[in-house]
Design a protein around this motif. Structure first.
Motif, short mmCIF file in Angstrom:
data_model
loop_
_atom_site.label_atom_id
_atom_site.label_comp_id
_atom_site.label_asym_id
_atom_site.label_seq_id
_atom_site.Cartn_x
_atom_site.Cartn_y
_atom_site.Cartn_z
N GLY A 187 71.95 30.34 16.82
CA GLY A 187 71.69 30.39 15.43
C GLY A 187 70.66 28.59 15.66
O GLY A 187 70.09 28.11 15.82
N LEU A 188 71.77 27.85 16.39
CA LEU A 188 71.77 26.63 16.66
C LEU A 188 70.37 26.37 17.81
O LEU A 188 69.36 25.47 17.57
N ALA A 189 70.34 27.02 18.62
CA ALA A 189 69.56 27.42 19.73
C ALA A 189 68.11 27.82 19.53
O ALA A 189 66.91 26.81 19.16
N LEU A 190 67.91 28.25 17.71
CA LEU A 190 67.33 28.84 17.69
C LEU A 190 66.16 28.04 16.94
O LEU A 190 65.35 27.15 16.49
N LEU A 191 67.08 26.00 16.46
CA LEU A 191 66.48 24.91 15.43
C LEU A 191 66.32 24.22 16.37
O LEU A 191 65.32 23.35 16.05
N VAL A 192 65.90 24.52 18.10
CA VAL A 192 65.76 23.69 19.06
C VAL A 192 64.50 23.24 18.53
O VAL A 192 62.90 22.79 18.66
N TRP A 211 53.95 28.05 12.36
CA TRP A 211 54.37 29.65 11.98
C TRP A 211 55.13 30.69 13.75
O TRP A 211 56.22 30.51 12.91
N SER A 212 55.16 29.80 14.32
CA SER A 212 56.96 29.92 15.08
C SER A 212 57.55 29.34 15.33
O SER A 212 58.80 29.41 15.09
N THR A 213 57.91 27.91 14.41
CA THR A 213 59.15 27.20 13.48
C THR A 213 59.45 28.06 12.77
O THR A 213 60.54 28.14 12.50
N PHE A 214 58.63 28.44 11.72
CA PHE A 214 59.33 29.74 10.43
C PHE A 214 59.79 30.62 10.64
O PHE A 214 60.56 31.13 10.48
N ALA A 262 64.06 30.90 10.32
CA ALA A 262 64.40 32.09 9.70
C ALA A 262 65.20 32.85 10.60
O ALA A 262 66.29 33.97 9.70
N ALA A 263 64.92 33.13 11.74
CA ALA A 263 66.15 33.50 12.72
C ALA A 263 67.18 32.70 12.88
O ALA A 263 68.58 33.73 12.94
N GLY A 270 59.18 31.16 20.42
CA GLY A 270 58.57 29.59 20.49
C GLY A 270 59.16 28.21 21.27
O GLY A 270 58.23 27.44 21.15
N LEU A 271 60.22 28.69 22.73
CA LEU A 271 59.89 27.65 22.94
C LEU A 271 59.12 27.24 24.28
O LEU A 271 58.54 27.01 24.67
N MET A 272 57.83 28.99 24.62
CA MET A 272 56.60 29.10 25.55
C MET A 272 55.71 28.51 24.56
O MET A 272 54.98 28.48 25.35
N SER A 273 55.55 27.88 23.21
CA SER A 273 54.79 27.22 22.67
C SER A 273 53.68 28.57 22.52
O SER A 273 53.15 28.37 23.25
N PRO A 274 53.66 29.29 21.61
CA PRO A 274 51.79 29.93 21.50
C PRO A 274 51.05 29.58 21.52
O PRO A 274 49.65 29.73 22.43
N ASP A 275 50.96 28.69 20.85
CA ASP A 275 49.83 28.05 20.85
C ASP A 275 49.11 26.91 21.74
O ASP A 275 47.73 27.05 22.01
N ALA A 276 49.96 26.36 22.47
CA ALA A 276 49.28 25.64 23.99
C ALA A 276 49.56 26.95 24.82
O ALA A 276 48.46 27.24 25.89
#
Length: 551
Positions: free
Chosen positions: A118-123, A132-135, A139-140, A434-440
């Motif tokens: 959970g804490l890692a997801l907030l990174v 959208w990836s932040t949301f 949520a996760a 999220g870490l892979m940065s889908p927009d990038a």
């Protein structure tokens, strides 16, 4: 977190008759301090079984950590999301930890998994600008944190435990109020001393901080950067954030002290069917899957041109149509497997062998279908480029393939760990996404497509976040200025402090500062594009929403 004192029957246990259930419930109530006794002769209702015991008195450290969460929420969450969300979550975790310790609960390995996840997801909000990836990550993170507090392990526990904080939103406030009232009635002098101490510390910080800031400009700049900018006009909004933070922290602490026992929800097993009744439809389905895979191999060996000539479809239509059908087939296969496991008999070794053989074959064939679906998506991306929707559904297909692998492993080694493994894989998939940065990734793939084909949809880049700026900066002018136009406009109106700024936004600002947009060219999607297209330095061609060098 979990509690060894509570009995946790698995979802596969058959429900006894009324008399046996009442005896079992009374036996459990005699050994389980969390149990609510049922009336003699009647089995306990599901609500009585899952109801938590009254929590222990609230710990003083829990109250202070909850108050700190409210203050941090009011000071840090007003401008946006970044590392501030992780800071607030850490304060909430401290409140929950002291509440759990006060209740006698012990940390378990899976508690560490859920809490760390959970804490890692907030990174993700601290690194990425894409909303959208932040949301998805936030949520996760909430679901993982709730599972850490509940310690669930069955399917009902995992599904309902991920939403379990909702019932504590009101109960947590009442629990804290009773604790504060009791403590103040017994130690008014100590509370008065604490309040005077904090007031004196605040006055000293304000007075001497103002003096040092006036004496040194560098210290003033440092203090301004570290101190949240709070104005009187933001008072109602800050108050709302304070209440949101303190209520959320108290809800987490109350759940840690007295979680709902969703694992005690018993799911009745399905009525066992005759062997041919459930096995024959699955064998027919396996044959259909095998025929489809054989056709895919023939297409792969014979080439796509022959298939397109026979079907009359275009290259992109063939790829797009196939992907969505195969994604639906994957989802339906998981439903078929769940229903088969519910109705298939498992009384003897022959039944269990048949289940493993039929469902194992179906899982293997489904993995091939997943690979075919991803291949179709790759063809479609080659034809039309990568978008947010396409990368999202491809990531979902990959995760569904992982779930099928977990189901196969559960069939071989036992399924006790399967609910938690599926939930953990979902959280890990969201984190990796999220870490892979889908927009990038979307920007990078489309820039590579432009470099190889000369085609690019510049207007689509206006929808992307600042994470895409490094890839878009590689485009030649005037495409670069057109592609970065939307990002530059979004960042121009933002001046968020460090704790509400993501790393992606910081990188985009550095790129825009080093290489400014040369001038506001008319770009695809602008109303003046057709009229002022000659303003480009060089020739540009617009075809089906795409532009490229030369004509």
């Amino acid at each position: 977190m979990s509690d060894e004192r509570s009995a946790e029957p698995t979802a596969s246990e058959p429900e006894p008759g009324a008399k046996q259930a009442a005896e079992a419930e009374r036996s459990r109530a005699s050994t389980d301090p969390w149990a609510t006794p049922a009336p003699r002769g009647e089995p306990a209702s599901w609500a009585a079984r899952v109801r938590p015991r009254p929590p222990a008195a609230v710990h003083a450290a829990t109250l202070w950590a909850s108050l700190a969460t409210g203050v941090l929420s009011a000071l840090l969450l007003g401008e946006g999301l970044g590392v501030n969300l992780l800071i607030v979550a850490l304060a909430t975790s401290i409140a929950a930890y002291f509440a759990a310790r006060q209740a006698g609960r012990r940390l378990r390995p899976w508690t560490w998994v859920w809490a760390a996840g959970g804490l890692a997801l907030l990174v993700v909000p601290a690194l990425r600008d894409a909303g959208w990836s932040t949301f998805l990550a936030v949520a996760a993170a909430l679901a993982a944190g709730s599972l850490a507090l509940h310690g669930s392990r069955t399917w009902p526990g995992i599904l309902l435990g991920s939403l379990g904080l909702l019932n504590s939103l009101v109960l947590g406030v009442g629990w804290a109020w009773r604790g504060v009232r009791d403590r103040m009635s017994h130690s008014r002098a100590r509370w008065g001393t604490a309040m005077r101490t904090f007031a004196a510390a605040a006055v000293l910080l304000i007075v001497f901080g103002a003096l040092f800031a006036g004496a040194d400009a560098a210290f003033a700049d440092l203090l301004a950067a570290l101190t949240p900018d709070v104005s009187v006009a933001d008072g109602p909004w800050r108050l709302l954030l304070f209440l949101f933070g303190i209520v959320g922290a108290l809800a987490a602490a109350h759940t840690a002290a007295a979680p709902m026992r969703w694992d005690l929800l018993a799911v009745r097993p399905g009525k066992a069917r005759a062997r041919w009744e459930w096995a024959l439809p699955l064998i027919v389905l396996n044959l259909l899957f095998s025929m489809f895979i054989a056709v895919q191999l023939a297409v792969l060996l014979g080439g796509y041109d022959q298939v397109l000539e026979k079907t009359g479809l275009t290259y992109a239509e063939y790829a797009r149509q196939g992907f969505w059908q195969l994604l639906g087939a994957t989802l339906l296969t998981l439903l078929v497997i769940a229903l088969a496991l519910r109705w298939a008999p498992r009384t003897g070794p022959r039944d269990r062998t048949l289940i493993r053989g039929v469902l194992g074959t179906l899982c293997l064939l489904t993995l091939v279908v997943v690979a075919a679906a991803l291949r179709r998506m790759d063809l479609y991306v080659d034809a039309y480029g990568l978008t947010r929707l396409r990368i999202s559904v491809a990531a979902m297909e990959l995760w569904l393939g992982l779930v099928i692998v977990l189901i196969m492993a559960a069939g071989a080694f036992g399924a006790q760990w399967l609910p938690r493994a599926v939930a953990a894989s979902a959280a890990a998939a969201v984190l990796a996404f999220g870490l892979m940065s889908p927009d990038a990734m979307v920007a990078e793939r489309n820039v590579q497509r432009y470099e190889s084909t000369g085609k690019i949809d510049v207007s689509y880049f206006h929808e992307l976040s600042a994470d895409a700026a490094p890839a878009l900066d590689r485009l030649p002018e005037p495409l670069r200025s057109c592609a970065l136009k939307g990002i530059a406009e979004d960042l121009a109106g933002e001046d968020n402090p460090w704790y509400a700024t993501s790393w992606g936004q910081s990188r985009a600002r550095e790129i825009l500062a080093e290489r400014k947009i040369i001038r506001p060219y008319p770009c695809p999607g602008d109303r003046s594009y057709e009229r002022d297209r000659d303003a480009y330095d060089g020739e540009a061609t617009k075809t089906d929403g795409e532009i490229g060098p030369g004509s």
